[in-house]
Design a protein around this motif. Structure first.
Motif, PDB file in Angstrom:
ATOM      1  N   ARG A 277     -18.963  -2.666  25.391  1.00 33.03           N
ATOM      2  CA  ARG A 277     -17.638  -2.358  25.923  1.00 33.03           C
ATOM      3  C   ARG A 277     -17.699  -1.390  27.110  1.00 33.03           C
ATOM      4  O   ARG A 277     -16.673  -1.115  27.738  1.00 33.03           O
ATOM      5  N   VAL A 278     -18.869  -0.887  27.435  1.00 30.98           N
ATOM      6  CA  VAL A 278     -19.010   0.024  28.580  1.00 30.98           C
ATOM      7  C   VAL A 278     -19.093  -0.814  29.861  1.00 30.98           C
ATOM      8  O   VAL A 278     -19.934  -1.710  29.959  1.00 30.98           O
ATOM      9  N   PRO A 279     -18.239  -0.562  30.842  1.00 25.86           N
ATOM     10  CA  PRO A 279     -18.290  -1.353  32.083  1.00 25.86           C
ATOM     11  C   PRO A 279     -19.656  -1.305  32.746  1.00 25.86           C
ATOM     12  O   PRO A 279     -20.368  -0.296  32.694  1.00 25.86           O
ATOM     13  N   ASP A 280     -20.018  -2.409  33.401  1.00 22.76           N
ATOM     14  CA  ASP A 280     -21.318  -2.511  34.056  1.00 22.76           C
ATOM     15  C   ASP A 280     -21.565  -1.353  35.019  1.00 22.76           C
ATOM     16  O   ASP A 280     -22.673  -0.828  35.110  1.00 22.76           O
ATOM     17  N   ALA A 281     -20.530  -0.981  35.758  1.00 22.06           N
ATOM     18  CA  ALA A 281     -20.705   0.040  36.797  1.00 22.06           C
ATOM     19  C   ALA A 281     -21.175   1.371  36.225  1.00 22.06           C
ATOM     20  O   ALA A 281     -21.904   2.116  36.889  1.00 22.06           O
ATOM     21  N   ILE A 282     -20.772   1.676  34.999  1.00 27.34           N
ATOM     22  CA  ILE A 282     -21.201   2.930  34.374  1.00 27.34           C
ATOM     23  C   ILE A 282     -22.648   2.820  33.903  1.00 27.34           C
ATOM     24  O   ILE A 282     -23.472   3.705  34.156  1.00 27.34           O
ATOM     25  N   LEU A 283     -22.978   1.734  33.230  1.00 28.41           N
ATOM     26  CA  LEU A 283     -24.352   1.565  32.751  1.00 28.41           C
ATOM     27  C   LEU A 283     -25.352   1.446  33.900  1.00 28.41           C
ATOM     28  O   LEU A 283     -26.499   1.854  33.771  1.00 28.41           O
ATOM     29  N   GLU A 284     -24.914   0.875  35.024  1.00 26.97           N
ATOM     30  CA  GLU A 284     -25.822   0.620  36.142  1.00 26.97           C
ATOM     31  C   GLU A 284     -25.846   1.767  37.155  1.00 26.97           C
ATOM     32  O   GLU A 284     -26.544   1.677  38.162  1.00 26.97           O
ATOM     33  N   LYS A 285     -25.097   2.816  36.909  1.00 28.47           N
ATOM     34  CA  LYS A 285     -25.011   3.901  37.882  1.00 28.47           C
ATOM     35  C   LYS A 285     -26.326   4.680  37.949  1.00 28.47           C
ATOM     36  O   LYS A 285     -26.728   5.306  36.962  1.00 28.47           O
ATOM     37  N   PRO A 286     -27.019   4.681  39.085  1.00 28.69           N
ATOM     38  CA  PRO A 286     -28.315   5.366  39.199  1.00 28.69           C
ATOM     39  C   PRO A 286     -28.159   6.842  39.579  1.00 28.69           C
ATOM     40  O   PRO A 286     -28.884   7.371  40.419  1.00 28.69           O
ATOM     41  N   ALA A 287     -27.192   7.489  38.973  1.00 26.22           N
ATOM     42  CA  ALA A 287     -26.872   8.875  39.285  1.00 26.22           C
ATOM     43  C   ALA A 287     -26.165   9.467  38.072  1.00 26.22           C
ATOM     44  O   ALA A 287     -25.720   8.732  37.190  1.00 26.22           O
ATOM     45  N   PRO A 288     -26.039  10.788  38.001  1.00 29.16           N
ATOM     46  CA  PRO A 288     -25.330  11.397  36.868  1.00 29.16           C
ATOM     47  C   PRO A 288     -23.901  10.876  36.742  1.00 29.16           C
ATOM     48  O   PRO A 288     -23.223  10.632  37.744  1.00 29.16           O
ATOM     49  N   LEU A 289     -23.443  10.702  35.510  1.00 29.74           N
ATOM     50  CA  LEU A 289     -22.078  10.250  35.268  1.00 29.74           C
ATOM     51  C   LEU A 289     -21.105  11.402  35.445  1.00 29.74           C
ATOM     52  O   LEU A 289     -21.433  12.564  35.149  1.00 29.74           O
ATOM     53  N   ASP A 290     -19.888  11.087  35.906  1.00 33.29           N
ATOM     54  CA  ASP A 290     -18.866  12.122  35.948  1.00 33.29           C
ATOM     55  C   ASP A 290     -18.253  12.263  34.546  1.00 33.29           C
ATOM     56  O   ASP A 290     -18.624  11.532  33.620  1.00 33.29           O
TER      57      ASP A 290
END
Length: 409
Positions: A277-290
């Motif tokens: 259920r986690v959007p692709d953009a979050i899982l694929e983000k190559p940087a710290p999450l906000d």
């Protein structure tokens, strides 16, 4: 290991994981299953076939783990990339004997009826099954925007006209005729709303033939769903498989019973189901999450629990998988449990999860070296973020566990 589990109940529960890919709309597979079953009843197909088509509807998108792919599938009537997930689903199902009958209908569930007839690769019975799923799938793609607002009845006629217009091209005429007959009534559409869906699912489970799963079948099905989760992101490819291997070996070194070692391996394979259920953009983000992204990510272990707790016989597996982000310090999530309230197996799974992620190569960075990962895990142990006794066993068998964590299959 001997877990008393009805495979059908497990499949129904795991279908919830597939529906999570919709993020904001999490009942697509169930609605497709209901519509396919109702059309089959209208054509007076045998009860066993009705149950099969319902189950096929639940699992028809087993090849979809990407939220981007799901958006294409519900936003467009036809899409050039639709065959990719059908092929993936076929590959997942074809060698799993209890569900292998679904493999070919899944493979062809985005193939038009006229193309199926021209190709003649499928027997007519399987072609009808695949095409009925395509019909129900496209109906749901058109209807899905209206469920949240309770407006689907007001929009049913344009949907019915769209399906009728494609009889003979996209859909077999007899299937269209059955759909038009059952969808003329309000009950067909009201059955697709959330409360009615839950009742329909319970009725199908109660009237279907139970199937006692063997140990090997449980492990194979868990591996299939681990592959679905791991395929969601190139960053986490083979992560669940690696976690399961490391967790089991740690448990073996700590003298955990064979029964619990095998259950722990299954928990490792399924621990990240909620990430669908986690959007692709979050899982694929190559940087710290906000902060907002972190909150979304942290919900995944809770979602895993919601799925697995529905399976009778999976109580321990569900608990261990759901608690893999809880910490001995009490600073973990989602419940903030301290070490005294955490099962040893859940604490082992936490260590395996962190360790595998650190040593695995990711697209944006290589895995940590032996020295670096040893130092990192020791730091976590010093902060009471991981169990000290498990950390000690990991350090004592570091080379073996690194090799297990990095194995590709």
């Amino acid at each position: 290991m001997s877990i008393n589990v009805d495979l059908r109940q497990l499949v129904y529960a795991l279908s919830d994981a597939l529906d999570l890919v919709g993020v904001d709309d999490i009942a697509h597979g169930k609605r497709v299953g209901v519509m396919a079953a109702e059309c089959a009843k209208a054509m007076q197909w045998p009860a066993a076939e009705v149950h099969f088509l319902f189950d096929l509807g639940l699992l028809h998108d087993i090849g979809v783990s990407s939220t981007a792919t799901h958006q294409h599938l519900i936003a467009e009537f036809d899409w050039a990339g639709s065959q990719a997930h059908a092929e993936t689903g076929y590959g997942l199902l074809k060698d799993f004997a209890p569900l292998a009958r679904m493999a070919l209908p899944v493979r062809y569930h985005h193939t038009r009826w006229d193309a199926l007839l021209a190709d003649r690769q499928l027997p007519l019975e399987l072609a009808r099954q695949a095409n009925l799923i395509l019909l129900a799938d496209r109906v749901d793609a058109m209807a899905a925007p209206f469920f949240a607002g309770g407006q689907v009845l007001q929009h049913r006629e344009p949907i019915r006209r769209e399906i009728a217009a494609r009889a003979g091209s996209y859909f077999a005429p007899e299937l269209v005729e059955a759909f038009l007959a059952v969808s003329a009534h309000e009950a067909f559409w009201l059955n697709l709303e959330s409360n009615a869906l839950a009742n329909y699912l319970a009725d199908m489970l109660a009237t279907a033939q139970p199937y006692q799963a063997s140990n090997a079948e449980l492990m194979q099905l868990a591996t299939i769903f681990a592959q679905i989760v791991d395929a969601k992101s190139s960053f986490t490819h083979t992560h669940s498989l690696g976690v399961a291997r490391v967790a089991r070996r740690l448990a073996e070194h700590m003298g955990v019973s064979v029964d619990h070692c095998e259950k722990l391996e299954i928990a490792g394979l399924l621990h990240d189901l909620g990430k669908l259920r986690v959007p692709d953009a979050i899982l694929e983000k190559p940087a710290p999450l906000d902060e907002d992204e972190r909150l979304v990510m942290r919900s995944h272990s809770f979602e895993t629990m919601q799925i697995l707790k529905k399976v009778r016989g999976f109580e321990e597996i569900a608990s261990w998988a759901a608690d893999h982000h809880e910490a001995p310090s009490g600073l973990g999530y989602p419940h903030g449990l301290d070490g005294a309230k955490l099962a040893l197996e859940a604490r082992i799974l936490r260590v395996a999860d962190i360790f595998q992620a650190m040593v695995q190569d990711r697209p944006y960075r290589p895995g940590l070296s032996r020295q670096a990962v040893s130092h990192f895990m020791a730091e976590l142990q010093g902060r009471n973020s991981i169990d000290a006794s498990i950390g000690g066993v990991l350090q004592a068998h570091l080379d073996e566990l690194i090799q297990l964590a990095r194995a590709s299959a």
